[in-house]
Design an enzyme around this catalytic site. Structure first.
Site, short mmCIF file in Angstrom:
data_model
loop_
_atom_site.label_atom_id
_atom_site.label_comp_id
_atom_site.label_asym_id
_atom_site.label_seq_id
_atom_site.Cartn_x
_atom_site.Cartn_y
_atom_site.Cartn_z
N SER A 132 0.85 -1.20 0.00
CA SER A 132 0.00 0.00 0.00
C SER A 132 0.88 1.25 0.00
O SER A 132 0.93 2.01 0.98
CB SER A 132 -0.93 -0.01 1.21
OG SER A 132 -1.79 -1.12 1.17
N GLY A 186 0.77 4.10 -1.46
CA GLY A 186 0.14 5.41 -1.29
C GLY A 186 -0.07 5.75 0.18
O GLY A 186 0.16 6.89 0.60
N ASP A 187 -0.51 4.79 0.96
CA ASP A 187 -0.69 5.00 2.40
C ASP A 187 0.64 5.32 3.08
O ASP A 187 0.74 6.22 3.91
CB ASP A 187 -1.29 3.76 3.05
CG ASP A 187 -2.79 3.66 2.88
OD1 ASP A 187 -3.45 4.70 2.89
OD2 ASP A 187 -3.28 2.53 2.72
N SER A 188 1.67 4.55 2.74
CA SER A 188 2.96 4.72 3.39
C SER A 188 3.58 6.07 3.06
O SER A 188 4.15 6.74 3.92
CB SER A 188 3.92 3.60 2.98
OG SER A 188 3.44 2.35 3.46
N GLY A 208 1.81 8.64 5.03
CA GLY A 208 2.26 8.59 6.41
C GLY A 208 3.59 9.27 6.62
O GLY A 208 3.81 9.97 7.63
#
Length: 419
Positions: A173, A175-177, A180
C-alpha cells in the site's frame, strides 16, 4: 566509559506524546515513524475488534504481522470514541499530548465532538495531523478512498505494468505509506515551529490556525517526478513500459540461467560502454548511434535482447560478479528469504528479531529495522505492535485514573446507543 550504543542513546523525540486515532496504514505509519524515534505513541482502537489491519494477511492467531510491523513501538488502548466516556477519555489524554494524528474522513472527529475548537481549548498548542483520501478541503474532500484509489488518482497506477495490459499495482500500500511519511515530516516541522515560537515569544500554531493536512492522492502525486511538467512543457503522455523507465536505457530486469533475475541499470553514458564490453558486445559499445540515453531508448528492444542473451547463460552470482568488476550498477531481485540472511541488511541491523505471540506460542520473528540510521546501525525496535488493549490499565488507569471496573465497563458498552 560512556555507552553510546544506539540502545542507550536518547532518541530525538523522547518526551513527545502522540495520540493516534487512525487505523489501517496511513496514520499508523505516521505514528510508527514518530514512535521509532522515541515518541510515546498511544494508539486508540475500537473495543473488542481493534484496528482492521489486525486481520489483514492473517495467517495464524489473532493479530497479523502487518499490524505488528506498522504499529511497533506503540501502546494500545481501547476507546469507543462515539460514546461520551470515550470522547472524554480522548480529550483527557489529548490534554497530556503534543500531537494528534488521525485518518478518518473529514468531519468525522467533528461529529464525535473532537472538532478543532474543542481540541484547541483542550490543548492550545496541540499539533494536529489529518490524513484523508482527498484532503480536508476541495470538492472531493468528503469522498472515501483507500490507497488503491489514491495511487490511480495521483498518476502512479497509469505508469505501472506492461503497455499491452491494464495498469498494475505495486505489491504494497505504497500510497498510504507515502502519505504517512509526509504527515510525519509535517508533524516534526510543526513541533519545530512550536518550539521556535516558545523561544521567541510568538504565538504557537494551534488546531484552529494550522493543521498538517495530507491527502493520499496528493502524497502520491508529490512523488511523480516530472510527469505533469513533461506533459505541460512538451505535450508528453507517459505510458507504461513494464520493467523499464521511460527515456532511460538500458535499465531493466533480466533472467539468469538458474531461474533467478537481476536488475541492471547501465544507462549512464560512460557506464554503457563498460556494460556492453562486459557482455561481449563491443560493437554496441562503440556504436555512435547509442551514445546518449535518447538514442539508446529508441533501440531499447535490441539492447534488452542482447543483455538477456548474455545473462541467460550465467548464474545470478556470475552475472553480478562480472558487472561489479566492471563498475556497472546491478543487484539481485530479493525475496523475503534473501533479505533475512543478506550480509548488507544484517550489518546495519536492518533485520531485527523480536519475540511475538504467533497463534498462542511465542516465536522469534524477523522485522524490518528503523530508517534512517542515526549511527552505524539501525535503532533497536523496542516492541512489535501491541495486543489489543494491552496498555488499557497502564494508560487509562495510570494516566487518567480509571478503575479496572470503569475500563471494563467502557469495553462492554462499546457500540451500544448512548442514552
Amino acid at each position: 566509559m560512556t555507552d553510546n550504543s544506539p540502545a542507550n542513546q536518547r532518541l530525538p523525540l523522547e518526551g513527545i506524546r502522540v495520540l493516534e486515532l487512525g487505523n489501517y496504514i496511513a496514520a499508523p505509519m505516521t505514528g510508527r515513524m514518530l514512535a521509532d524515534f522515541g515518541a510515546d505513541v498511544i494508539k486508540v482502537e475500537r473495543p473488542r475488534t481493534g484496528d482492521e489491519v489486525r486481520n489483514w494477511r492473517l495467517y495464524a492467531g489473532d493479530t497479523s504481522m502487518l499490524y505488528r510491523t506498522i504499529n511497533r513501538n506503540k501502546r494500545s488502548i481501547e476507546l469507543d470514541l462515539r460514546s461520551e466516556a470515550g470522547r472524554q477519555a480522548a480529550l483527557d489524554l489529548i490534554s497530556t499530548c503534543d500531537v494528534l494524528v488521525e485518518n478518518f474522513r473529514p468531519d468525522t472527529l467533528d461529529r464525535w465532538g473532537l472538532d478543532a475548537a474543542t481540541l484547541a481549548e483542550t490543548k492550545p498548542d496541540l499539533v494536529v495531523a489529518r490524513i484523508s483520501a482527498f484532503g480536508q478541503t476541495g470538492p472531493l474532500a468528503g469522498m472515501p478512498g483507500f490507497a488503491a484509489v489514491a495511487e490511480a488518482y495521483g498518476g502512479l497506477r497509469e505508469l505501472v505494468g506492461e503497455p499491452d495490459r491494464p495498469p498494475s499495482r505495486v505489491g504494497i500500500s505504497i500510497g498510504d505509506s507515502i502519505a504517512g511519511l509526509y504527515a510525519a515530516f509535517g508533524v516534526v516541522m510543526s513541533l519545530y515551529q512550536r518550539e521556535a515560537a516558545r523561544r521567541t515569544g510568538r504565538a504557537a500554531p494551534s488546531p484552529l490556525t494550522q493543521q498538517v493536512d495530507v491527502a493520499l492522492h496528493e502524497a502520491v502525486f508529490g512523488m511523480m517526478e516530472s510527469l505533469v511538467p513533461d506533459h505541460s512543457a512538451y505535450g508528453v503522455h507517459r505510458a507504461r513500459v513494464g520493467g523499464r523507465m521511460e527515456g532511460i536505457a538500458p535499465s531493466n530486469a533480466y533472467p539468469c540461467a538458474d531461474g533467478s533475475s537481476v536488475v541492471i541499470a547501465g544507462n549512464g553514458d560512460s557506464i554503457f560502454k563498460r556494460y556492453m564490453a562486459t557482455i561481449g558486445r563491443n560493437d554496441l559499445a562503440e556504436d555512435p548511434d547509442l551514445a546518449t540515453n535518447a538514442q539508446r531508448w529508441a533501440r531499447r528492444d535490441e539492447l534488452d535482447d542482447a543483455i538477456a542473451a548474455w545473462t541467460s547463460t550465467l548464474s545470478r552470482a556470475d552475472v553480478l560478479a562480472a558487472l561489479d568488476a566492471a563498475g556497472v550498477p546491478a543487484g539481485p531481485i530479493m525475496t523475503a528469504a534473501d533479505i533475512t540472511t543478506d550480509p548488507q541488511f544484517l550489518a546495519r541491523a536492518m533485520v531485527q528479531e523480536l519475540p511475538v505471540d504467533v497463534d498462542g506460542s511465542v516465536r522469534t520473528v524477523a522485522f524490518p529495522g528503523i530508517v534512517p540510521l542515526l549511527d552505524e546501525t539501525s535503532i533497536p525496535v523496542r516492541s512489535a505492535g501491541p495486543d489489543l488493549g494491552e496498555h488499557n490499565e497502564e494508560i487509562l488507569g495510570g494516566i487518567l485514573g480509571w478503575t479496572p471496573e470503569e475500563i471494563e465497563r467502557m469495553r462492554e458498552n462499546a457500540g451500544r446507543p448512548t442514552t
